[in-house]
Each structure stands twice: as structure tokens, then as C-alpha cells.
Scaffold this active site. Structure first.
Site, PDB file in Angstrom:
ATOM      1  N   GLU A 225       3.402 -35.813 -12.579  1.00  0.00           N
ATOM      2  CA  GLU A 225       1.977 -35.844 -12.219  1.00  0.00           C
ATOM      3  C   GLU A 225       1.727 -35.000 -10.976  1.00  0.00           C
ATOM      4  O   GLU A 225       2.492 -35.055 -10.013  1.00  0.00           O
ATOM      5  CB  GLU A 225       1.516 -37.281 -11.978  1.00  0.00           C
ATOM      6  CG  GLU A 225       1.327 -38.082 -13.253  1.00  0.00           C
ATOM      7  CD  GLU A 225       0.703 -39.440 -12.985  1.00  0.00           C
ATOM      8  OE1 GLU A 225       0.577 -39.823 -11.804  1.00  0.00           O
ATOM      9  OE2 GLU A 225       0.344 -40.122 -13.958  1.00  0.00           O
TER      10      GLU A 225
ATOM     11  N   ASP B 201     -14.640 -19.813 -24.489  1.00  0.00           N
ATOM     12  CA  ASP B 201     -13.527 -20.428 -25.205  1.00  0.00           C
ATOM     13  C   ASP B 201     -12.974 -19.357 -26.149  1.00  0.00           C
ATOM     14  O   ASP B 201     -13.550 -19.078 -27.190  1.00  0.00           O
ATOM     15  CB  ASP B 201     -14.048 -21.639 -25.986  1.00  0.00           C
ATOM     16  CG  ASP B 201     -12.991 -22.296 -26.856  1.00  0.00           C
ATOM     17  OD1 ASP B 201     -11.883 -21.741 -26.993  1.00  0.00           O
ATOM     18  OD2 ASP B 201     -13.282 -23.374 -27.424  1.00  0.00           O
TER      19      ASP B 201
ATOM     20  N   LYS C 201      -2.488 -20.799 -32.372  1.00  0.00           N
ATOM     21  CA  LYS C 201      -3.340 -19.832 -33.076  1.00  0.00           C
ATOM     22  C   LYS C 201      -2.771 -18.402 -32.943  1.00  0.00           C
ATOM     23  O   LYS C 201      -1.591 -18.189 -33.162  1.00  0.00           O
ATOM     24  CB  LYS C 201      -4.782 -19.926 -32.573  1.00  0.00           C
ATOM     25  CG  LYS C 201      -5.434 -21.293 -32.819  1.00  0.00           C
ATOM     26  CD  LYS C 201      -6.922 -21.254 -32.534  1.00  0.00           C
ATOM     27  CE  LYS C 201      -7.593 -22.590 -32.794  1.00  0.00           C
ATOM     28  NZ  LYS C 201      -7.469 -23.537 -31.669  1.00  0.00           N
TER      29      LYS C 201
ATOM     30  N   TYR D 294       8.526 -36.992 -15.943  1.00  0.00           N
ATOM     31  CA  TYR D 294       7.147 -37.184 -15.491  1.00  0.00           C
ATOM     32  C   TYR D 294       6.901 -36.281 -14.287  1.00  0.00           C
ATOM     33  O   TYR D 294       7.738 -36.190 -13.398  1.00  0.00           O
ATOM     34  CB  TYR D 294       6.919 -38.643 -15.069  1.00  0.00           C
ATOM     35  CG  TYR D 294       5.857 -39.341 -15.878  1.00  0.00           C
ATOM     36  CD1 TYR D 294       4.555 -38.857 -15.920  1.00  0.00           C
ATOM     37  CD2 TYR D 294       6.151 -40.493 -16.608  1.00  0.00           C
ATOM     38  CE1 TYR D 294       3.580 -39.487 -16.664  1.00  0.00           C
ATOM     39  CE2 TYR D 294       5.185 -41.139 -17.357  1.00  0.00           C
ATOM     40  CZ  TYR D 294       3.895 -40.631 -17.382  1.00  0.00           C
ATOM     41  OH  TYR D 294       2.929 -41.261 -18.118  1.00  0.00           O
TER      42      TYR D 294
ATOM     43  N   ARG E 252       1.469 -25.974 -29.500  1.00  0.00           N
ATOM     44  CA  ARG E 252       0.114 -26.537 -29.490  1.00  0.00           C
ATOM     45  C   ARG E 252      -0.205 -27.043 -28.090  1.00  0.00           C
ATOM     46  O   ARG E 252       0.487 -27.902 -27.555  1.00  0.00           O
ATOM     47  CB  ARG E 252       0.001 -27.671 -30.507  1.00  0.00           C
ATOM     48  CG  ARG E 252       0.138 -27.142 -31.901  1.00  0.00           C
ATOM     49  CD  ARG E 252      -0.107 -28.138 -33.013  1.00  0.00           C
ATOM     50  NE  ARG E 252      -0.069 -27.389 -34.262  1.00  0.00           N
ATOM     51  CZ  ARG E 252      -1.099 -26.761 -34.798  1.00  0.00           C
ATOM     52  NH1 ARG E 252      -2.275 -26.809 -34.205  1.00  0.00           N
ATOM     53  NH2 ARG E 252      -0.974 -26.080 -35.916  1.00  0.00           N
TER      54      ARG E 252
ATOM     55  N   THR F  26      -6.456 -22.074 -26.532  1.00  0.00           N
ATOM     56  CA  THR F  26      -5.275 -22.789 -26.996  1.00  0.00           C
ATOM     57  C   THR F  26      -4.091 -21.845 -26.821  1.00  0.00           C
ATOM     58  O   THR F  26      -4.267 -20.640 -26.629  1.00  0.00           O
ATOM     59  CB  THR F  26      -5.403 -23.172 -28.483  1.00  0.00           C
ATOM     60  OG1 THR F  26      -5.803 -22.017 -29.226  1.00  0.00           O
ATOM     61  CG2 THR F  26      -6.423 -24.276 -28.689  1.00  0.00           C
TER      62      THR F  26
END
Length: 417
Positions: free
Chosen positions: A57, A200, A229, A55, A235, A226
Site C-alpha cells: 500500500e 480514455d 487490448k 502487500y 489486464r 488499459t
């Protein structure tokens, strides 16, 4: 105690069988969905690493948990590589997806109810550019712009809409547009009304990285993409900017965490770092150049065989085949090609008379076949096979014959050798 030799095959045969069948499907089917690609084993190694346990954060050097000294290095590598690759001075590598990156931009720059100018989904836009079923269409006042009769973005109409509706943000980018976008023109229109330009570039990021498609980063206030692609990574999502204020960058960071996400996926961020390094290699540029060449080669065959291609060609990795004149639906074409082990997706075309669940077109993309090693000759041969299937959509003998050819070429050009 956990043992490293633990494996899924011995523990969960049902799940393992499905995973193995998907592996076979990928090897034995030709992948032409424009948003799909094959990532490298190095990226998969990162994603299967012990980083998944951590983790973290916050951001490098400013975490809410201890023990982050090594994941800080991982994330900083990804940030630095993203900035270098795209010529940015800001990068956030934490978004779990392109849609979540877009959500962060909306929440950083806008208030609910603000007016946004976005590309019409039916003309090649994306769900997050204002579709009424998406958060973007539900929370913001969306004014769509589209393409003209030639299949290219209608900048005159875009400018007219901008002056009339005074949006706070204009969105550039697409999910099914085969032309080159004039980012400078879009910025000029945005500046004329004091709006943000948000781009985008999810579909063309790999082409942009290789210099095959114009880079929007110098023109836009904020850019998202992204990391899969055309970029061929894991991903995930990415936010970039250049020449913005510290205040803007703080807003963007806060919109990602804690605004829209909690802990980042450190194993995915490691995968992003690997993919960004791979995108700096000379062979990546060669690959992207071939992606564009293969798309043009396929279009040539479709046109020769009497099929209509939206805008009449392509300047990137994808194109839309309009089947209205052939009295075929996208759904029928998708299914028939699928039976021949050729995977495409049904797609709406401009002024489509059919519903989005049926459509009158198919979208074709070349990133995955090019990753396998296809060049123009193979791309043209493949396009011919697709036309054979579409010409005889109810003839199972033709479909079986093409399927045999597909299996043969897939064996000659494996995804993972």
C-alpha cells in the site's frame, strides 16, 4: 512447507480441465473481439511470480508496509517506462482496470452531480463515459455527444453542447469508433469553456505507442488506458498526464490509493513493466502498423461483398459492420460466426432499432489475429469467410466448411508456437 512442484493438474482436475479447454479454444478459434489480445509468455511469467505475495500500500518510497524495497524497483520501472513510451511526466500504474483508472479520474477532478460531456454509448462510447447503469451515469450529470451522418464525431455539435451545458469535464475516447479523434480540437473546445479534457485511449494505446495513431497525452489534462487490448500486456489500468500541476498529480494518486483501491497488484504491475518494455521494441511498431493494415483489408472485403461498415472504413484496429439492411441481428451473426470458430461480439450501431442485448451489428478488431502473424492476404480471406457465413447464416454445411478452414489456418498460425 510449500513445494515448488505443486501443480493444479494433480490437485484440482476439474479446474485444470477448464483451463486446458480454454487454451485449446484460444488456439482453435480466430479472435476478432477488438478488446482482446494475446499477451507474451514474459508477461505471464511476471503474473505468476512471487510478487503476488507482497502487500505494498502506498507508492514507491512511501509505503505503509515494510519489505517493499524490491517491489519499489518493479513499480518505478513500470512508471518510468510508461512515461517514456507515451511522452508523459506523470504515470500511475496501480489501477486494477481501465474502469478503475477512469473512476479515479472522476473522483480526482469532479464532485458528484458535476456535468460531464461523454460519447454516447450507442455511438461508440464506453460504459464509464456516462452510461446510466454505470457509476459515471449514476453520480454525474452526463450530456452525450455523438457522430454525424457520415459516422464521424460531430465536433460542431460537441462544441454546441459544451457551450450550452458548460461541463466541468469532456471525455474523449471510445470502445467502438473506427475514426481518428482530433484531440487538439477537443482540447480547444474544453479550453473555451474552462473544462478538463480527459481522454480514455484504452482501445488505441498500442497504436499510440507505435506512432500509428495520434497521441492524446500532449493535449489532454489526464489520459487513461488499459494495459491489455492493443498494448498487449496484462489486464490492468494506467493513468498518464503531461504538463499538469503537482496538486493535480497528488489528487490523482490519492484517488487511486486510498480513494478507490487498497494494495496494488505487484505481480500485475511487473507484467505491465514487461509489456511497456516490449512496446518500445521496433517489432512492436511493425506489429501495430500491421494491425491497422489488416483492419483496412477486412473492411475492403466487407464493402465489396455488399455489407455496410459504419463510417465507411477504419483508421485504427476496429470497425463496425451494420447488419440492419441484411435483416440480421448482431446476436444472430455472433452466434453463427461462433459456430465457425470465429469470435466477434454483437454491438449496437448508430440509431440501432434493436436492444443492446440483441443489437444490429458486430464489432471486429484485428489485434489478436495480427499477433498470430496474419497479414493482409489472410485478413481478406478471413473477411470473405465471415461474409460466407453471414450470407448463409442458417446453412450449417457452409458454417462447417468455414470452420474447417478456420481450424486449418489456426494450425498454421498458432498463438504460442
Amino acid at each position: 512447507m510449500l513445494k515448488r512442484e505443486m501443480n493444479i493438474a494433480d490437485y484440482d482436475a476439474e479446474l485444470w480441465q477448464a483451463m486446458e479447454q480454454e487454451k485449446v479454444r484460444q488456439e482453435e478459434h480466430i479472435e476478432l473481439i477488438a478488446s482482446e489480445n494475446y499477451t507474451s509468455p514474459r508477461v505471464m511469467q511476471a503474473q505468476g511470480s512471487q510478487l503476488t505475495n507482497k502487500y505494498a500500500e502506498g507508492y514507491p518510497g512511501k509505503r505503509y508496509y515494510g519489505g517493499c524495497e524490491y517491489v519499489d524497483i518493479v513499480e518505478q520501472l513500470a512508471i518510468d517506462r510508461a512515461k517514456e513510451l507515451f511522452g508523459a511526466d506523470y504515470a500511475n500504474v496501480q489501477p486494477h482496470s481501465g474502469s478503475q483508472a477512469n473512476f479515479a479520474v472522476y473522483t480526482a477532478l469532479l464532485e458528484p452531480g458535476d456535468t460531464v460531456l461523454g460519447m454516447n454509448l450507442a455511438h461508440g462510447g464506453h460504459l464509464t463515459h456516462g452510461s446510466p447503469v454505470n457509476f459515471s451515469g449514476k453520480l454525474y450529470n452526463i450530456v452525450p455527444y455523438g457522430i454525424d451522418a457520415t459516422g464521424h464525431i460531430d465536433y460542431a455539435d460537441l462544441e454546441k453542447q459544451a457551450k450550452e451545458h458548460k461541463p466541468k469535464m469532456i471525455i474523449g475516447g471510445f470502445s467502438a469508433y473506427s475514426g481518428v479523434v482530433d484531440w487538439a480540437k477537443m482540447r480547444e473546445i474544453a479550453d473555451s469553456i474552462g473544462a478538463y479534457l480527459f481522454v480514455d485511449m484504452a482501445h488505441v494505446a498500442g497504436l499510440v505507442a507505435a506512432g500509428v495513431y495520434p497521441n492524446p497525452v500532449p493535449h489532454a489534462h489526464v489520459v487513461t488506458t488499459t494495459t491489455h487490448k492493443t498494448l498487449a500486456g496484462p489486464r490492468g489500468g494506467l493513468i498518464l498526464a503531461k504538463g499538469g500541476s503537482e496538486e493535480l498529480y497528488k489528487k490523482l494518486n490519492s484517488a487511486v490509493f486510498p480513494g478507490g483501491q487498497g494494495g496494488p497488484l505487484m505481480h500485475v504491475i511487473a507484467g505491465k513493466a514487461v509489456a511497456l518494455k516490449e512496446a518500445m521494441e521496433p517489432e512492436f511498431k511493425t506489429y501495430q502498423q500491421q494491425v491497422a493494415k489488416n483492419a483496412k483489408a477486412m473492411v475492403e472485403v466487407f464493402l465489396e461483398r455488399g455489407y455496410k461498415v459504419v463510417s465507411g472504413g477504419t483508421d485504427n484496429h476496429l470497425f463496425l459492420v451494420d447488419l440492419v439492411d441484411k435483416n440480421l441481428t448482431g446476436k444472430e451473426a455472433d452466434a453463427a460466426l461462433g459456430r465457425a470458430n470465429i469470435t466477434v461480439n454483437k454491438n449496437s450501431v448508430p440509431n440501432d432499432p434493436k436492444s443492446p442485448f440483441v443489437t444490429s451489428g458486430i464489432r471486429v478488431g484485428t489485434p489478436a489475429i495480427t499477433r498470430r502473424g496474419f497479414k493482409e492476404a489472410e485478413a481478406k480471406e478471413l473477411a470473405g469467410w465471415m461474409c460466407d457465413v453471414l450470407d448463409s447464416i442458417n446453412d450449417e454445411a457452409v458454417i462447417e466448411r468455414i470452420k474447417g478452414k478456420v481450424l486449418d489456418i489456426c494450425a498454421r498460425y498458432p498463438v504460442y508456437a
